[in-house]
Design an enzyme around this catalytic site. Structure first.
Site, PDB file in Angstrom:
ATOM      1  N   SER A  98      73.773  57.420  54.999  1.00 14.76           N
ATOM      2  CA  SER A  98      73.713  57.908  56.034  1.00 14.76           C
ATOM      3  C   SER A  98      72.199  57.989  57.512  1.00 14.76           C
ATOM      4  O   SER A  98      72.488  58.319  58.260  1.00 14.76           O
ATOM      5  CB  SER A  98      74.249  59.458  56.146  1.00 14.76           C
ATOM      6  OG  SER A  98      75.622  59.504  55.214  1.00 14.76           O
TER       7      SER A  98
ATOM      8  N   GLU B  75       9.665  28.539  40.395  1.00 17.79           N
ATOM      9  CA  GLU B  75      10.702  27.632  39.862  1.00 17.79           C
ATOM     10  C   GLU B  75       9.785  26.328  40.764  1.00 17.79           C
ATOM     11  O   GLU B  75      10.006  25.716  40.538  1.00 17.79           O
ATOM     12  CB  GLU B  75      12.032  28.419  41.446  1.00 17.79           C
ATOM     13  CG  GLU B  75      13.208  29.360  40.361  1.00 17.79           C
ATOM     14  CD  GLU B  75      13.522  28.127  39.256  1.00 17.79           C
ATOM     15  OE1 GLU B  75      13.867  26.756  39.503  1.00 17.79           O
ATOM     16  OE2 GLU B  75      13.884  28.744  37.920  1.00 17.79           O
TER      17      GLU B  75
END
Length: 646
Positions: free
Chosen positions: A391, A118
């Protein structure tokens, strides 16, 4: 990689970087920079005039962004949710899947490969490369437009952060000016680090770290030369050169990078040849992966979003450590789903199941199963569903009685017909099966789950007191002081039930129930810390007395199918009218778990379906798997504590 590493390997660089860094205003450097700057300015000015861009030049100088804002710039970053052991459950991000890193944490091979392909003069120029610009100008004049760039790494950084991607002379001019300004404000290493964290590497991967994890299942620090060359080669066309798309094309581009590094003298011909021959162990895309445990992460994300907002959660680089154990979740989830399917095969007419498990010692949520299949239904029944516990609600009433100081497990009560005013009529509670047993101890009435004594006891201790205790135990679902409250005629989630029972298991000590242990931001700052802070919220004698009774439920009562053999366990069955909901909620000192079974449309499961027959066996299978390797622990006896005064 430090800049000195680059100097050492870039043998063809004409001037040591160290000299430039030690004397950035030195005479020789200054002369060179001025000469380069003059040439570039004249060249670009001529190009701008030729394109009718002189006005654009003036506007560009006046309206360009202030590059100093980069000093506080932090790129959006992927947030991660982990289990208690650090395993990734889910990554959260917007368009950009990114994990930021620092320059020293990037492999030297990758830094050299990127510079080679690059911008091989990166550590020599001042943001622009005269040779590249001259070549580009000739090419563009011949083409009659912008066809070739001359972008240095600094110019690419400018383009990625500040400017549109269009190819015009004005944009290239602005890019050049901003590049020069960045070079004046930041060191080369700072520029390279920003560049590496902002490059798009394909498949929603932004930045070097996430790209390395995606393509090669490793950190950017651990990339080999072969892998580094692949990643460097992808920058110009990441999708085209992606190893996920075309392996042969990836290898061809890799060879170009390796040859460039060889020609620069940064690697030897032998190194280039060996790297080119090395096979690539390619990973898989990491963006948009499904959650490893979706019911858990769905709940965690909802809590995080409510607390911090979606923007920070998805783009703020949060590190979220949950309380859940992914291995335990997966093992127990398999056991639960298999057991549930076997029960359905035997005739259980239920479509859904939910399980929540909490560690009583910390009140950390350890397991969360929100339904039979997340793909079929994302509704999280373990948290979002409020179903009648039947319950299984009774222990809250019995604890209230014991804590009042007026009752013990051996206090007697009449199991006989009774009715109460209820609106325009009366309410007459009934026992399961319709019979009455006369005088009974409280111990026996709870062990065999008698309804009428529970209603009478609730009235005696005060329904408001029962609700107060429920709130103390962390139950936030709506509760009304109706006569049928002791029989669980209210909607409560499985997680609320497991959490409340966990306080019983810890003999009255409680911390805030949570699925999230700790949250930090991308810089490591703590945003949320849920370290347990236990406090005693229940009376120890009353809690120990209740634990004794609930152990009897399993040893000789309605919950015998939940028995864990020699391991002491306590719990309670729950079955609602018309068998629309069945439960078993139980615990050992190390773990509390609630199992709910039913249908989303409240369809009855059929006569004879009970919590003891359907939910308790699944609870037992779950606990046996969850407690593998855990030594049995025992509940403290009530005799250890003083009974409260009435």
């Amino acid at each position: 990689m430090s800049s000195s590493t680059v100097r050492h390997k870039t043998k063809k660089m004409s001037r040591p970087q160290a000299q430039a860094e030690r004397s950035p205003q030195g005479f020789f450097q200054g002369v060179c920079q001025k000469a380069v700057g003059t040439m570039i300015t004249c060249t670009l000015l001529g190009s701008a005039i030729a394109a009718g861009g002189l006005v654009g030049l003036a506007i560009s100088f006046r309206n360009l962004p202030d590059v100093r804002t980069l000093k506080t710039y932090v790129p959006t970053e992927t947030s991660y949710i982990y289990d208690i052991n650090g395993k990734v459950l889910l990554s959260l991000h917007g368009e950009a899947n990114r994990r930021n890193t620092t320059l020293p944490e990037v492999s030297s091979d990758l830094k050299l490969a990127i510079l080679a392909i690059e911008d091989s003069h990166f550590y020599q120029h001042n943001g622009i490369n005269p040779t590249s610009i001259g070549r580009a100008i000739i090419s563009n004049l011949q083409a009659g437009g912008i066809t070739e760039g001359a972008s240095t790494i600094t110019m690419q950084l400018v383009k990625n952060l500040f400017l549109a991607q269009d190819r015009t002379y004005n944009r290239k001019l602005a890019e050049t000016i901003l590049a020069l300004r960045i070079e004046q404000s930041f060191t080369k290493d700072e520029i390279l680090e920003m560049y590496l964290n902002n490059i798009y590497w394909g498949h929603n991967n932004y930045g070097v770290e996430t790209a390395a994890e995606s393509y090669f299942n490793k950190s950017a620090a651990d990339l080999t030369l072969a892998e580094a060359a692949v990643m460097a080669g992808m920058i110009q066309a990441p999708e085209e050169y992606s190893p996920f798309r075309n392996y042969q094309q990836t290898k061809q581009r890799q060879l170009i990078v390796l040859n460039r590094m060889r020609d620069l003298g940064w690697i030897t011909p032998a190194q280039a040849e060996a790297a080119a021959k090395e096979p690539l162990l390619v990973g898989r895309p990491t963006a948009w992966l499904a959650s490893a445990s979706p019911y858990i992460t769905q709940a965690v994300v909802e809590e995080l979003t409510a607390r911090f907002g979606e923007e920070l959660v998805r783009k703020g680089g949060m590190q979220v450590q949950t309380t859940l154990d992914l291995d335990l979740q997966r093992r127990t989830e398999t056991i639960v789903q298999n057991s549930f399917q076997q029960a359905r095969n035997r005739g259980l007419r239920a479509d859904q199941i939910a399980v929540a498990a909490v560690d009583p010692r910390t009140h950390f949520v350890k397991v969360l199963i929100g339904g039979r299949d997340y793909q079929e239904s994302q509704f999280n029944r373990a948290i979002q569903s409020q179903r009648q516990p039947g319950s299984a609600f009774k222990p809250f009433v019995y604890y209230a009685a014991f804590a009042s100081g007026k009752y013990t497990p051996f206090t007697t009560i009449e199991d006989s017909p009774v009715s109460y005013p209820d609106g325009s009529g009366t309410y007459a509670p009934q026992n399961y099966g319709g019979d009455f047993s006369g005088t009974m101890s409280l111990y026996d009435t709870l062990v065999v789950s008698k309804n009428v004594p529970a209603v009478k006891l609730g009235r005696a201790v005060g329904l408001d007191k029962v609700i107060e205790i429920c709130r103390l135990l962390g139950i936030k679902s709506p509760l009304q002081p109706v006569v049928s409250l002791p029989l669980g005629a209210v909607g409560i989630s499985p997680l609320e039930m497991a959490s409340a029972y966990a306080t019983f298991a810890n003999n009255g000590w409680q911390s805030e129930t949570t699925m999230i242990l700790r949250v930090t931001d991308s810089q490591g700052n703590v945003l949320l810390d849920n370290t347990p802070q236990p406090r005693l919220v229940l009376d120890p004698w009353a809690t120990a007395s209740l634990n004794s009774v609930l152990q009897g439920v399993i040893t000789s009562g309605t919950g015998r199918s939940a028995s864990l053999g020699d391991r002491p366990a306590a719990g309670k069955t729950g079955t609602t009218s018309a068998e629309r909901d069945v439960w078993f909620v139980g615990y050992v000192p190390q773990l509390s778990a609630a199992v709910w079974i039913g249908n989303d449309d409240y369809r009855p499961m059929g006569t004879g379906t009970t919590g003891g027959g359907a939910a308790a066996p699944i609870w037992r299978a779950f606990m046996q798997e969850a407690l593998k390797g855990e030594a049995p622990q025992y509940f403290a006896p009530a005799s250890k504590y003083e009974q409260p005064k009435p």
